[in-house]
Design a protein around this motif. Structure first.
Motif, PDB file in Angstrom:
ATOM      1  N   PHE A   1       0.820  -1.204   0.000  1.00  0.00           N
ATOM      2  CA  PHE A   1       0.000   0.000   0.000  1.00  0.00           C
ATOM      3  C   PHE A   1       0.860   1.262   0.000  1.00  0.00           C
ATOM      4  CE2 PHE A   1      -2.233   3.367   2.317  1.00  0.00           C
ATOM      5  CZ  PHE A   1      -3.450   3.417   1.659  1.00  0.00           C
ATOM      6  N   TYR A   2       1.863   1.308   0.881  1.00  0.00           N
ATOM      7  CA  TYR A   2       2.644   2.537   1.037  1.00  0.00           C
ATOM      8  C   TYR A   2       3.522   2.843  -0.167  1.00  0.00           C
ATOM      9  CZ  TYR A   2       6.866  -0.183   2.129  1.00  0.00           C
ATOM     10  OH  TYR A   2       7.937  -1.039   2.063  1.00  0.00           O
ATOM     11  N   ARG A   3       3.679   1.862  -1.076  1.00  0.00           N
ATOM     12  CA  ARG A   3       4.493   2.078  -2.269  1.00  0.00           C
ATOM     13  C   ARG A   3       3.682   2.667  -3.428  1.00  0.00           C
ATOM     14  NH1 ARG A   3       9.160  -1.300  -2.483  1.00  0.00           N
ATOM     15  NH2 ARG A   3       9.470  -0.441  -4.571  1.00  0.00           N
ATOM     16  N   GLN A   4       2.382   2.787  -3.258  1.00  0.00           N
ATOM     17  CA  GLN A   4       1.517   3.275  -4.343  1.00  0.00           C
ATOM     18  C   GLN A   4       1.468   4.802  -4.348  1.00  0.00           C
ATOM     19  OE1 GLN A   4       0.504   0.669  -6.246  1.00  0.00           O
ATOM     20  NE2 GLN A   4       1.617  -0.497  -4.664  1.00  0.00           N
ATOM     21  N   LYS A   5       1.013   5.358  -5.466  1.00  0.00           N
ATOM     22  CA  LYS A   5       0.864   6.805  -5.573  1.00  0.00           C
ATOM     23  C   LYS A   5      -0.154   7.297  -4.543  1.00  0.00           C
ATOM     24  CE  LYS A   5       2.042   7.157 -10.485  1.00  0.00           C
ATOM     25  NZ  LYS A   5       3.283   7.929 -10.238  1.00  0.00           N
ATOM     26  N   THR A   6       0.023   8.540  -4.114  1.00  0.00           N
ATOM     27  CA  THR A   6      -0.830   9.084  -3.060  1.00  0.00           C
ATOM     28  C   THR A   6      -2.305   9.057  -3.448  1.00  0.00           C
ATOM     29  OG1 THR A   6       0.958  10.550  -2.331  1.00  0.00           O
ATOM     30  CG2 THR A   6      -1.268  11.100  -1.608  1.00  0.00           C
ATOM     31  N   TRP A   7      -2.608   9.417  -4.683  1.00  0.00           N
ATOM     32  CA  TRP A   7      -4.015   9.473  -5.079  1.00  0.00           C
ATOM     33  C   TRP A   7      -4.680   8.106  -5.025  1.00  0.00           C
ATOM     34  CZ3 TRP A   7      -5.979   6.890  -9.352  1.00  0.00           C
ATOM     35  CH2 TRP A   7      -5.058   6.453 -10.312  1.00  0.00           C
ATOM     36  N   LYS A   8      -3.899   7.060  -5.308  1.00  0.00           N
ATOM     37  CA  LYS A   8      -4.460   5.711  -5.208  1.00  0.00           C
ATOM     38  C   LYS A   8      -4.733   5.346  -3.753  1.00  0.00           C
ATOM     39  CE  LYS A   8      -2.267   3.850  -9.401  1.00  0.00           C
ATOM     40  NZ  LYS A   8      -1.378   2.798  -9.955  1.00  0.00           N
ATOM     41  N   ARG A   9      -3.797   5.708  -2.875  1.00  0.00           N
ATOM     42  CA  ARG A   9      -3.980   5.410  -1.457  1.00  0.00           C
ATOM     43  C   ARG A   9      -5.198   6.146  -0.901  1.00  0.00           C
ATOM     44  NH1 ARG A   9       1.495   7.104   1.006  1.00  0.00           N
ATOM     45  NH2 ARG A   9       2.091   7.787  -1.077  1.00  0.00           N
ATOM     46  N   VAL A  10      -5.359   7.407  -1.300  1.00  0.00           N
ATOM     47  CA  VAL A  10      -6.490   8.189  -0.798  1.00  0.00           C
ATOM     48  C   VAL A  10      -7.819   7.588  -1.274  1.00  0.00           C
ATOM     49  CG1 VAL A  10      -7.653  10.422  -0.964  1.00  0.00           C
ATOM     50  CG2 VAL A  10      -5.188  10.322  -0.541  1.00  0.00           C
ATOM     51  N   ILE A  11      -7.856   7.138  -2.518  1.00  0.00           N
ATOM     52  CA  ILE A  11      -9.084   6.526  -3.038  1.00  0.00           C
ATOM     53  C   ILE A  11      -9.418   5.258  -2.254  1.00  0.00           C
ATOM     54  CG2 ILE A  11     -10.076   5.285  -5.005  1.00  0.00           C
ATOM     55  CD1 ILE A  11      -8.781   7.325  -6.832  1.00  0.00           C
ATOM     56  N   VAL A  12      -8.418   4.418  -2.004  1.00  0.00           N
ATOM     57  CA  VAL A  12      -8.657   3.182  -1.254  1.00  0.00           C
ATOM     58  C   VAL A  12      -9.149   3.501   0.154  1.00  0.00           C
ATOM     59  CG1 VAL A  12      -7.576   1.126  -0.251  1.00  0.00           C
ATOM     60  CG2 VAL A  12      -7.004   1.834  -2.584  1.00  0.00           C
ATOM     61  N   LEU A  13      -8.524   4.471   0.799  1.00  0.00           N
ATOM     62  CA  LEU A  13      -8.920   4.832   2.157  1.00  0.00           C
ATOM     63  C   LEU A  13     -10.311   5.467   2.185  1.00  0.00           C
ATOM     64  CD1 LEU A  13      -5.514   6.283   3.393  1.00  0.00           C
ATOM     65  CD2 LEU A  13      -6.621   4.201   4.232  1.00  0.00           C
ATOM     66  N   SER A  14     -10.668   6.183   1.127  1.00  0.00           N
ATOM     67  CA  SER A  14     -11.971   6.854   1.072  1.00  0.00           C
ATOM     68  C   SER A  14     -13.080   5.912   0.633  1.00  0.00           C
ATOM     69  CB  SER A  14     -11.928   8.030   0.088  1.00  0.00           C
ATOM     70  OG  SER A  14     -10.901   8.934   0.405  1.00  0.00           O
ATOM     71  N   ALA A  15     -12.725   4.773   0.079  1.00  0.00           N
ATOM     72  CA  ALA A  15     -13.724   3.903  -0.546  1.00  0.00           C
ATOM     73  C   ALA A  15     -14.798   3.438   0.427  1.00  0.00           C
ATOM     74  CB  ALA A  15     -13.032   2.693  -1.175  1.00  0.00           C
TER      75      ALA A  15
END
Length: 405
Positions: A88-102
């Protein structure tokens, strides 16, 4: 029986919402190529599970939430070398935010769907006082008790003007005695001054009809703007024996706009409720001590389920589904608050790292080290303790002194 059914169905609705919340995290994480090892509903000992691919799916014994394990949620997590590119921490920030917001986005989508289905079936609350007939009474009750506000029972000699004139449930009153109206209050005020045969123009199935209703004079409390009391004056007013509808049903197209408006109102109410949470602690303590329960005080999922049972028992299924939608909106907004361990707290950390690294880049410096979650643990523990205490207060109040509809 209906009460128990309502409680069970509402609890089941909450469980499904939780499951879909976690599924939102799962689906977006997998879509971005992250590795998800476990997806479970509940906590504690495992009841049942199965494995599909690299993910184990299952149920646990305590139905109080769920979780979705994504490899490498923070840079402090141990990650196998072969899984590092998918952490997870290796992914782009926008991808992480989308996953966390999902998870929260899923709650919002559930709420919108529930409100839309209610709009075209059970109806949405008639909050703007539309003059729609919800009940055609068996009579225009002759008197009203000034202390309780209750009407007298119908007798064979009491006339039923609206029923006799052919008014039906769902009729929308457009004018009374030639005077256009826009609210039920307008209709009541004009009717109070009327007597005898009076034209009522109504809309039914898209067509306008004129009904001649023989308005009768009855005794009613004249001032309903203050608390009821033994000395409240009553007087003679006109009445027809019609009760306003609590809900308004829409067609599929109109329901889209109504859903948007009503959802906006609910979000506003949720936000105001969140801001008022700290001030509601005394009300919960009062309720636990046996005092009168504040209907505006927070409720836990236990209390919400009990209210859902009451709504079912009263036949107010529209209130049942709106309460379920409101709970989804509340959980979705609450979960986005920038506080750990909520998803909003993790989003805040990830956005902070992104902004910090961008500033460092502008200054010609390399990216900073990942945020040390261990340093945030004391604050996290405090928030968990406070949240747990608040939840325990709400559950206790809901058990010993539940809100009654």
């Amino acid at each position: 029986m209906l009460y128990v059914l309502g409680v069970v169905l509402f609890a089941l609705g909450i469980g499904i919402s939780v499951a879909l919340h976690e599924f939102g995290h799962l689906l977006t994480a997998k879509a971005f190529g992250m590795k998800v090892t476990r997806y479970f509903i509940g906590f504690g000992p495992k009841i049942w599970s199965f494995r599909r691919g690299e993910t184990e799916y299952g149920l646990k014994i305590i139905p109080a939430g769920g979780f979705c394990d994504i490899v490498g949620m923070t840079a402090l997590d141990e990650v196998a070398p072969e899984d590092a590119p998918r952490a997870f921490y290796r992914q782009k920030t926008w991808k992480r935010v989308i996953v966390l917001s999902a998870g929260s986005i899923t709650h919002f989508l559930i709420g919108l769907l529930v409100v839309f289905v209610a709009a075209i079936s059970l109806g949405l609350p008639n909050s703007d006082d539309q003059p729609i007939a919800g009940q055609i009474a068996q009579c225009a009750q002759a008197t009203q008790d000034p202390v309780t506000g209750k009407y007298s029972d119908c007798t064979p000699s009491d006339p039923a003007p609206a029923k006799a004139a052919g008014m039906q449930v769902g009729d929308r009153v457009l004018s009374v005695a030639g005077r256009p109206i826009s609210t039920y209050t307008d209709m009541v005020n004009i009717t109070h001054d009327a007597k005898g045969p009076t034209p009522f123009v109504v809309e039914r199935d898209g067509k306008q009809l004129t009904l001649t209703i023989d308005v009768v004079k009855v005794q009613r409390i004249l001032d309903l703007t203050k608390p009821l009391g033994a000395n409240d004056p009553t007087g003679s007013v006109g009445a027809i024996g019609m009760v306003r509808s609590n809900t308004v049903t829409y067609g599929p197209i109109a329901a889209l706009g109504a859903t948007g408006v009503f959802t906006g109102q609910m979000f506003e109410a949720v936000w105001e409720g969140l801001k008022a949470l700290p001030t509601k602690i005394p009300a919960l303590l009062t309720a636990i001590g046996g005092g009168q329960r504040d209907p505006n005080a927070p409720v836990s999922v236990v209390g919400a389920s009990l209210i859902g049972g009451q709504a079912a028992d009263l036949g107010a299924w529209w209130f049942f589904v709106i309460l379920l939608a409101n709970l989804n909106f509340f959980v979705g907004v609450f979960n986005l608050l920038p506080l750990l361990p909520l998803d909003g707290g993790h989003i805040a950390v990830n956005l902070y790292e992104r902004v910090r690294d961008q500033v460092r880049k502008w200054r010609g410096k390399p990216a900073g080290a990942p945020v040390d979650y261990l340093k945030l643990l004391p604050l996290t523990y405090v928030l968990v303790l406070l949240g747990g205490a608040y939840t325990l207060l709400a559950i206790t109040a809901d058990i010993v002194n539940p809100i009654k509809l």
